[in-house]
Design a protein around this motif. Structure first.
Motif, PDB file in Angstrom:
ATOM      1  N   LEU A 148     143.477 -35.860 132.173  1.00 61.33           N
ATOM      2  CA  LEU A 148     142.701 -34.932 131.341  1.00 61.33           C
ATOM      3  C   LEU A 148     143.068 -33.507 131.461  1.00 61.33           C
ATOM      4  O   LEU A 148     143.230 -32.824 130.397  1.00 61.33           O
ATOM      5  CB  LEU A 148     141.444 -35.000 131.765  1.00 61.33           C
ATOM      6  CG  LEU A 148     140.190 -34.226 131.152  1.00 61.33           C
ATOM      7  CD1 LEU A 148     140.064 -34.463 129.587  1.00 61.33           C
ATOM      8  CD2 LEU A 148     138.798 -34.383 131.771  1.00 61.33           C
ATOM      9  N   ASP A 149     143.554 -33.194 132.615  1.00 67.17           N
ATOM     10  CA  ASP A 149     144.227 -31.706 132.588  1.00 67.17           C
ATOM     11  C   ASP A 149     145.168 -31.384 131.853  1.00 67.17           C
ATOM     12  O   ASP A 149     145.396 -30.314 131.059  1.00 67.17           O
ATOM     13  CB  ASP A 149     144.369 -31.390 134.052  1.00 67.17           C
ATOM     14  CG  ASP A 149     143.104 -31.146 134.952  1.00 67.17           C
ATOM     15  OD1 ASP A 149     142.006 -31.039 134.355  1.00 67.17           O
ATOM     16  OD2 ASP A 149     143.384 -31.150 136.165  1.00 67.17           O
ATOM     17  N   GLU A 185     144.083 -31.317 128.133  1.00 71.49           N
ATOM     18  CA  GLU A 185     143.473 -30.005 127.544  1.00 71.49           C
ATOM     19  C   GLU A 185     144.230 -28.971 127.767  1.00 71.49           C
ATOM     20  O   GLU A 185     144.314 -28.133 126.611  1.00 71.49           O
ATOM     21  CB  GLU A 185     142.467 -29.669 128.712  1.00 71.49           C
ATOM     22  CG  GLU A 185     141.166 -30.741 128.986  1.00 71.49           C
ATOM     23  CD  GLU A 185     140.239 -30.259 130.021  1.00 71.49           C
ATOM     24  OE1 GLU A 185     140.503 -29.195 130.600  1.00 71.49           O
ATOM     25  OE2 GLU A 185     139.282 -31.092 130.330  1.00 71.49           O
ATOM     26  N   ALA A 190     138.226 -40.641 129.661  1.00 73.24           N
ATOM     27  CA  ALA A 190     137.809 -39.363 130.315  1.00 73.24           C
ATOM     28  C   ALA A 190     138.244 -38.278 129.055  1.00 73.24           C
ATOM     29  O   ALA A 190     137.578 -37.414 128.618  1.00 73.24           O
ATOM     30  CB  ALA A 190     138.411 -39.083 131.426  1.00 73.24           C
ATOM     31  N   ILE A 191     139.401 -38.522 128.429  1.00 74.59           N
ATOM     32  CA  ILE A 191     139.793 -37.799 127.299  1.00 74.59           C
ATOM     33  C   ILE A 191     139.100 -37.765 126.015  1.00 74.59           C
ATOM     34  O   ILE A 191     138.652 -36.798 125.573  1.00 74.59           O
ATOM     35  CB  ILE A 191     141.368 -38.115 127.115  1.00 74.59           C
ATOM     36  CG1 ILE A 191     142.302 -37.673 128.246  1.00 74.59           C
ATOM     37  CG2 ILE A 191     141.979 -37.652 125.579  1.00 74.59           C
ATOM     38  CD1 ILE A 191     143.626 -38.177 128.109  1.00 74.59           C
ATOM     39  N   ASP A 198     136.065 -39.039 126.116  1.00 75.29           N
ATOM     40  CA  ASP A 198     134.722 -38.173 126.444  1.00 75.29           C
ATOM     41  C   ASP A 198     134.768 -36.785 126.017  1.00 75.29           C
ATOM     42  O   ASP A 198     133.847 -36.005 125.654  1.00 75.29           O
ATOM     43  CB  ASP A 198     134.192 -38.806 127.528  1.00 75.29           C
ATOM     44  CG  ASP A 198     133.816 -40.227 127.596  1.00 75.29           C
ATOM     45  OD1 ASP A 198     133.611 -40.749 126.674  1.00 75.29           O
ATOM     46  OD2 ASP A 198     133.862 -40.640 128.810  1.00 75.29           O
ATOM     47  N   TRP A 199     135.762 -36.075 126.547  1.00 74.03           N
ATOM     48  CA  TRP A 199     135.879 -34.592 126.643  1.00 74.03           C
ATOM     49  C   TRP A 199     136.082 -34.369 125.117  1.00 74.03           C
ATOM     50  O   TRP A 199     135.490 -33.403 124.643  1.00 74.03           O
ATOM     51  CB  TRP A 199     137.271 -34.413 127.403  1.00 74.03           C
ATOM     52  CG  TRP A 199     137.467 -32.826 127.313  1.00 74.03           C
ATOM     53  CD1 TRP A 199     136.764 -31.838 127.953  1.00 74.03           C
ATOM     54  CD2 TRP A 199     138.329 -32.177 126.346  1.00 74.03           C
ATOM     55  NE1 TRP A 199     137.334 -30.621 127.520  1.00 74.03           N
ATOM     56  CE2 TRP A 199     138.234 -30.925 126.600  1.00 74.03           C
ATOM     57  CE3 TRP A 199     139.199 -32.624 125.597  1.00 74.03           C
ATOM     58  CZ2 TRP A 199     139.136 -30.130 125.913  1.00 74.03           C
ATOM     59  CZ3 TRP A 199     140.331 -31.883 125.051  1.00 74.03           C
ATOM     60  CH2 TRP A 199     140.183 -30.676 124.985  1.00 74.03           C
ATOM     61  N   THR A 211     133.316 -31.850 122.972  1.00 76.04           N
ATOM     62  CA  THR A 211     133.939 -30.434 122.741  1.00 76.04           C
ATOM     63  C   THR A 211     134.411 -30.207 121.244  1.00 76.04           C
ATOM     64  O   THR A 211     134.095 -29.272 120.784  1.00 76.04           O
ATOM     65  CB  THR A 211     135.462 -30.126 123.531  1.00 76.04           C
ATOM     66  OG1 THR A 211     135.271 -30.718 124.839  1.00 76.04           O
ATOM     67  CG2 THR A 211     135.855 -29.053 123.502  1.00 76.04           C
TER      68      THR A 211
END
Length: 596
Positions: free
Chosen positions: A546-547, A550, A572-573, A575-576, A580
């Motif tokens: 994810l980091d 981003e 997770a990606i 969902d982010w 966003t």
């Protein structure tokens, strides 16, 4: 040699027929070919995308062949798949040459025809999976080993190891399935003294390490930041991939890589991820019609071939022939029968050369001895068991050429009975031709259906769809869905979405990102621009984090994120992105502009 020319021309013509019907075949590999045709870095590592986010879950040797073709002729079905057809012609030619050298042209013609009419062979040599090149390399290794068994020269052992190493660069440990057969044959029957034979086998092993190891060393030694993630691995290691997901995991079922369950619905297309393990697996609905038509006869003939050598000297070539090919057939069959991990019926293509070599050679040996009653009886037995096998397999698809199984049964019974009777040479030749035609009738029908039927995805199968045993096959599929939901079905983007992705594409490293390689592949093939497959093949590889994702978004490297309109894998990606950015629907896709 007009018979060889006719065989090769027929193979090329049939296999190339309507080749564009297959379109991209397995889009997972087709997208990697597209990437490697525009990026030498993607070419070297086998990346899924030209921006080199992640590799496919196999080494890149099979991709290299197609990528060179695409670099010359452009990206289309023919440039992608015609190299496979040419490899089929080369494979059949090698089989013919191998058999003709020791058993004559008639035996070679039979062996070549058996190989070319094996349904799964016809399927894979019109497709972009790695199995075509794998089979060709293993045939090349067999040719070199047989030359070594003739004269005992070390160079043939080294060549054998080198070609097996190329097989490793094609499909990793599956190339090693035939190594025991090759090694045992030479250790037992090679011409030199035992000590020399063992040293030569060590030299062959060293050749494997060199030809396979140079690429492995590059992947291991290049810093992770300077190369794509190794797809299918959890630790970004090619060794993890080779010995885990693509190695022992396939045998034990303890897979931690890019595997995903598949369910074909009410009708199972022979060749799904699983089937009931056990000694009868090779004859089950999913595998039988793909490869096993002549396995019972080949087993009988291999034993007879060994018996025929009697008290021949230790280094007798023909005994070594039957032992090598017999171990190849039995060893691979047992592995496929009892492996608990992901299994597709097309894996069994590597058995096809052994079946062809045994049948061609043994029929010749029995034919020249047909004056003996027991030899005629063995010929009759081989014909009878093949007839019975064909009838069972054809009966599983009662709507597919429904009359054929009855013709095979009726004519096969008559032929088997007639083979026991001593006849004139002319009548015997005619009878033998009919026997071969009956034996190959079912496989030929399956090959014909394979050629006229389009295939796609990661689990294609040859011949007609099997309507029976659907529930059993579904229960045998490994349930990889625990802990995550299924990927959405990848649909080709419409013109509006394609135009959106292509707009200002030159300003971005990836025109889009999406979960899983299949979804990314159809987008990439539609646009010819890099699409990031988040999580690799099944969306579960830890690449990117994810980091990292981003950071790529913040740097303006990714234009869009695409999700299916249906239920998508929890990520997770994903969902982010959903929390966003603002979504909008275009066709079957939900689109997020990551630059907004």
């Amino acid at each position: 040699m007009p018979t060889l020319a006719a065989l090769l021309v027929a193979t090329a013509g049939v296999y190339a027929l309507d080749l564009d019907r297959e379109r991209w075949g397995n889009s997972f590999y087709a997208a990697a070919v597209q990437a490697g045709s525009v990026s030498w870095k993607a070419f070297l590592f086998g990346s899924s995308d030209a921006a080199n986010s992640i590799t496919v879950d196999k080494p890149p040797a099979s991709l290299w062949v197609m990528e060179l073709s695409v670099r010359i002729f452009g990206l289309n079905s023919w440039s992608l798949l015609l190299p496979q057809v040419l490899m089929a012609v080369l494979s059949v030619g090698i089989m013919y040459a191998i058999v003709a050298r020791r058993f004559g042209y008639g035996a070679a013609l039979i062996a070549g025809a058996v190989l070319a009419t094996t349904p799964t062979f016809a399927l894979m040599f019109r497709y972009d999976n790695p199995d075509a090149l794998l089979t060709l390399t293993l045939l090349g290794a067999a040719w070199a080993m047989l030359r070594a068994l003739e004269d005992g020269r070390t160079r043939w052992l080294v060549l054998t190891g080198a070609v097996v190493g190329l097989g490793f660069l094609t499909k990793q440990l599956q190339a090693f399935l035939v190594v025991p057969a090759l090694a045992v044959a030479y250790a037992a029957f090679g011409p030199p003294k035992l000590g020399t034979r063992l040293r030569q086998l060590l030299a062959a092993g060293a050749a494997v390490l060199v030809t396979a190891g140079w690429w492995v060393a590059i992947v291991q030694l290049v810093p992770a930041a300077d190369r794509p993630w190794v797809g299918g691995s959890k630790t970004d290691s090619i060794l993890d991939l080779a010995f885990g997901y693509n190695g022992l995991g396939r045998l034990t079922g303890n897979e931690h890589g890019s595997s995903a369950a598949s369910d074909a619905g009410d009708v199972v297309q022979a060749g799904g991820h699983g089937a009931q393990t056990g000694i009868t697996r090779m004859f089950a609905a999913a595998q039988g019609g793909q490869i096993s038509w002549l396995i019972p006869a080949a087993l009988v003939l291999a034993l007879v071939g060994i018996v025929l050598r009697g008290r021949a000297p230790r280094r007798d070539f023909r005994r070594a022939w039957y032992v090598m090919w017999g171990l190849w057939l039995v060893g691979c069959s047992l592995v496929f029968s009892f492996m608990s991990g992901t299994f597709h019926s097309y894996y069994t293509i590597v058995i096809a050369p052994a079946i062809a070599a045994i049948v061609g050679a043994a029929l010749h040996e029995l034919w020249v001895r047909r004056e003996k009653t027991w030899c005629r009886s063995i010929l009759a037995l081989a014909s009878a068991v093949t007839t019975a096998t064909s009838f069972v397999f054809l009966a599983r698809t009662p709507d597919f050429v429904p009359w054929l199984r009855w013709v095979v049964l009726g004519v096969g019974i008559v032929v088997a009975l007639a083979l026991v009777v001593r006849m004139s040479r002319t009548v015997s030749i005619a009878l033998g031709a009919v026997a071969i035609a009956v034996a190959l009738a079912g496989p030929v029908a399956y090959v014909a259906d394979t050629v006229v039927t389009p295939h796609s995805g990661g689990g294609p199968s040859a011949g007609p769809t099997i309507p029976s045993e659907a529930a059993e096959s579904r229960n045998a599929v490994h349930d990889d869905s625990a802990g995550h939901s299924a990927l959405f079905t990848a649909q080709a983007p419409d013109g509006q979405l394609t135009g959106l992705l292509e707009s200002n594409a030159q300003h971005y490293t990836w025109v889009a990102a999406t979960i899983g390689s299949d979804a990314a592949a159809v987008l990439q093939l539609a646009t010819d621009d890099p699409v990031m497959p988040v999580g690799g093949f099944s969306g579960t590889d830890p690449s990117p984090t994810l980091d990292q994702f981003e950071a790529d978004v913040a740097a303006g490297k990714i234009h869009y994120f695409l999700a299916g309109t249906g239920k998508a894998r929890s990520s997770a990606i994903g969902d982010w992105v959903a929390a966003t950015f603002t979504p909008r629907s275009i066709g079957d896709y939900t689109v997020f502009d990551l630059t907004g």
